[in-house]
Design an enzyme around this catalytic site. Sequence first.
Site, short mmCIF file in Angstrom:
data_model
loop_
_atom_site.label_atom_id
_atom_site.label_comp_id
_atom_site.label_asym_id
_atom_site.label_seq_id
_atom_site.Cartn_x
_atom_site.Cartn_y
_atom_site.Cartn_z
N THR A 306 20.60 91.19 62.64
CA THR A 306 19.32 91.49 63.25
C THR A 306 18.80 90.29 64.03
O THR A 306 19.13 89.16 63.71
CB THR A 306 18.26 91.83 62.19
OG1 THR A 306 18.01 90.65 61.42
CG2 THR A 306 18.71 92.94 61.28
N SER A 307 17.96 90.56 65.01
CA SER A 307 17.31 89.50 65.75
C SER A 307 15.87 89.91 66.05
O SER A 307 15.61 91.08 66.31
CB SER A 307 18.04 89.23 67.06
OG SER A 307 17.28 88.32 67.85
N PRO A 308 14.93 88.95 66.01
CA PRO A 308 13.56 89.26 66.43
C PRO A 308 13.42 89.16 67.95
O PRO A 308 12.33 89.38 68.47
CB PRO A 308 12.75 88.16 65.74
CG PRO A 308 13.68 86.98 65.74
CD PRO A 308 15.08 87.55 65.58
#
Length: 740
Positions: A306-308
């Site tokens: 995941t990445s913000p």
Amino acid sequence: MPLSYNSNPCWPGVVLDTYQFVVKMFHKALIYLTTLVASSTILSQNGVGVNGQYLLGLGIADITGPVVETNMMGYASLGQTDTGLHMRQRSRAWIVADASNSTQRFVFINADIAMGDTGIRRAVVSQLSSLYPEYYNNANIALSSTHQHSGVGGYLENVLPEITALGYVKETADAIVQGTVLAVQRAHASLKPGKLSIGNTTIVDGNRNRSPSAYLANPAEERAKYQYDQDKEMSLIRFDDADGNARGFLSFFAVHGTSLYENNTLVSSDNKGMAAYLYESMVEPSAMPGNQTFVAGFTQANVGDTSPNTEGAFCESPGQPWDGQPCEFEHSTCGNKTEDCHGRGPGFRISDFESNRIIGQLQADAAKTLMSQSLPVVSGPVGYVHTYLNMSFHSFTLPNGTTVQTCPAALGFSFAGGTTDGPGAFDFIQGDNSSNPQNPFWELVKGAVTPLPNAEQVACQSPKPILLNSGFATFPYNWSPHTVDIQMLRAGNVVILVIPGELTTMSGRRMRDAIRAKLISEGVIGDDAYVVLSGPANTYGHYIATPEEYGVQRYEGASTIFGKWTLDAYIDKYGSLVSYLSPSSTGQPPSDPAPEDQTSKAISLRTGVVVDNAPIGKKFSDVMADVNTNGAYKAGDTVVAQFVGANPRNNLRLEGTFLTVDQLSNGQWTAVRSDSHPSTRYQWLRTNLILGFSTVNISWTIEDGTPAGMYRFSYFGDSKALNGKITAFTGHSSNFTVTA
Ligand SMILES: *[C@@H]1O[C@H](CO)[C@@H](O)[C@H](O)[C@H]1NC(C)=O
Ligand SMILES: *[C@@H]1O[C@H](CO)[C@@H](O)[C@H](O)[C@H]1NC(C)=O
Ligand SMILES: *[C@@H]1O[C@H](CO)[C@@H](O)[C@H](O)[C@H]1NC(C)=O
Ligand SMILES: *[C@@H]1O[C@H](CO)[C@@H](O)[C@H](O)[C@H]1NC(C)=O
Ligand SMILES: *[C@@H]1O[C@H](CO)[C@@H](O)[C@H](O)[C@H]1NC(C)=O
Ligand SMILES: *[C@@H]1O[C@H](CO)[C@@H](O)[C@H](O)[C@H]1NC(C)=O
Ligand SMILES: *[C@@H]1O[C@H](CO)[C@@H](O)[C@H](O)[C@H]1NC(C)=O
Ligand SMILES: *[C@@H]1O[C@H](CO)[C@@H](O)[C@H](O)[C@H]1NC(C)=O
Ligand SMILES: *[C@@H]1O[C@H](CO)[C@@H](O)[C@H](O)[C@H]1NC(C)=O
Ligand SMILES: *[C@@H]1O[C@H](CO)[C@@H](O)[C@H](O)[C@H]1NC(C)=O
């Protein structure tokens, strides 16, 4: 504070402020009545009866290590040395005990750190089990993390994550242990009857897959079951008192704590710490951050891919034709190199801090949505299970009958490629699974860094081309863990899988589904079984990609240190232990030996503070550059003052602050902001190493709605003399005016 804890197993966990027998009896009677009243309330609501009743405790404490001259943890970037403070790091703790037998309990800790760690956990377990021998032990304490990348580094047990910190930093580790134990003590002291409930909601814009090409390697029919290549659900366990008043919650949502990039050098708590700040200060706006009684928990889930950075990854290559273009899809490169490829957060045009705020706010808003609903009540017994598993050549049987094994730890070449949240260096790229010779320089030197892998290890780790054979590196002590913690906690129909690493999205889905099916098929929990997961927790076992993603060897696959079958080994092991969550089960499962303590062998190349001095004619806390006293400030303005400073490593001021913004009311100064408000910044600069001079800048960006009035800054410092004596001092800026 003369606290004592009742040792009668029928009435444990009750805090008494006196030893007097009569008072004890009164407390017992009171608790008994509260329990009775509360259980009959529940009974009348849903017919579940006393099963739905728990004793609940919540606590919070400060764990911020040295905010200057220390490498930060997360990006493993040698250049990322901290220079001050944005927001303090905290540990938060939740205790769930069975009201009918309160030794049956667990404590879940969510620390604002990059990852759970064996050494930190060992110290926390040791202190808690000697403070409360009948309640807390190695099996029922879980140490999870927000996986944030802007905290203080140097606390980890193994060598590999310590290299950029120049070894072990005892001050960091001690601060984390001390604050974490305090958070649990506070939770323990707050135990009282209450109710749990659980629900979920979606946050569509809060995360993005940073390795979509690896995700696409998973079978099409499996991917077709899901709308997104990321989990968009936030699950939330609500903690109420017996009257139904919310005391806090524990939420689970997968998004990397990388909203602040590796060019940030102010210690912070990234987007999950921000979410907690936003929520807690919404509930109790006048309390200082960290001093609220409501505990808002934002823990990490299957965070691996995941990445913000939800806008995607783009090339920052000024002067090149590909500048501003999306990075190449399979390898995340710009002109064949990773260095220029950066993910962009939602606030990218404003600042990284704005991206951090937005991703934090999205999580806080989702929690608010859930807290405003009536959620299904959690009911059933409390349980826990813990064991150690040695992952070096651990052999087990897949569901189809084939026997496979995990391997001693090793990192692939793509590990050094980094990610779009923090790109790697040199010529390492992601998505490199070729067995062709790699860069000849690295082929030459890699054997000097860690021992070259033997044929068995090469075959075991295939198709990963091994860069760091860390499982065989033991000088000066173990580079990577061999042994991980396997742990599950149960509160009624809810089970928390406590994971020693970063599961990718699809790994997390497989894990939750498999364990849920096992809980149901073995009759431990009914069809209402609700499984959540949290990590990286307890031990940092790096990443856990699916075997298909492993084949592609992007960063997550290259960092799946125990080989292709890591995920399946965990599914097998956790699944084999579900019966221990049944109330009829007694004791804990057989275990591999606990990992050996490495911290006693730890080395540190870091120097201490030698001396602080003020330049001739000045003293510590003197104002060097003052606030503007001629005009007035308004919302949106930033007020700055510079002081003659001293090294903040002299006193971490845990539970305190290096600064306040004070407001004048009725002739009295009242502190209205601390160093943990996101609107304030504390920055320290060494101006003369030999003479020991330094400066401190304090700034405040005035929030909308700040009341008009007279304000000032206070600076709290501690200086060190040549003889080692540390002296506290306080300074103030001039008064300044804020208009509406
Ligand atoms: C309470 O739980 C503990 C395990 O935590 C168990 O050993 C004990 O027998 C239980 N007591 C009762 C009265 O069920
Ligand atoms: C969300 O809650 C619903 C209802 O309890 C449940 O069916 C679903 O599995 C939950 N989603 C997740 C991701 O746990
Ligand atoms: C930090 O790095 C990010 C990503 O490259 C960039 O967008 C941002 O402008 C940088 N911030 C500063 C203050 O240099
Ligand atoms: C924290 O709260 C306690 C109790 O409400 C209060 O006594 C104390 O002064 C507060 N501390 C700070 C730093 O605001
Ligand atoms: C990148 O590598 C490809 C294949 O080796 C080559 O054709 C291309 O010219 C390279 N691009 C740059 C900018 O070096
Ligand atoms: C882990 O297992 C490996 C291989 O079976 C063995 O050589 C090693 O001694 C074990 N480590 C520990 C700490 O038990
Ligand atoms: C069992 O599954 C594994 C993984 O998908 C596969 O490699 C293996 O060949 C399968 N074994 C059999 C007997 O089908
Ligand atoms: C290597 O990765 C490519 C995709 O980038 C994939 O097609 C190929 O099957 C992988 N090789 C192995 C041995 O898994
Ligand atoms: C600190 O404040 C001084 C005076 O306002 C300013 O010149 C300097 O740039 C500031 N330093 C930082 C790191 O903000
Ligand atoms: C700031 O305000 C306080 C309280 O009114 C006053 O005592 C003090 O003299 C003021 N300081 C300056 C420098 O004006």
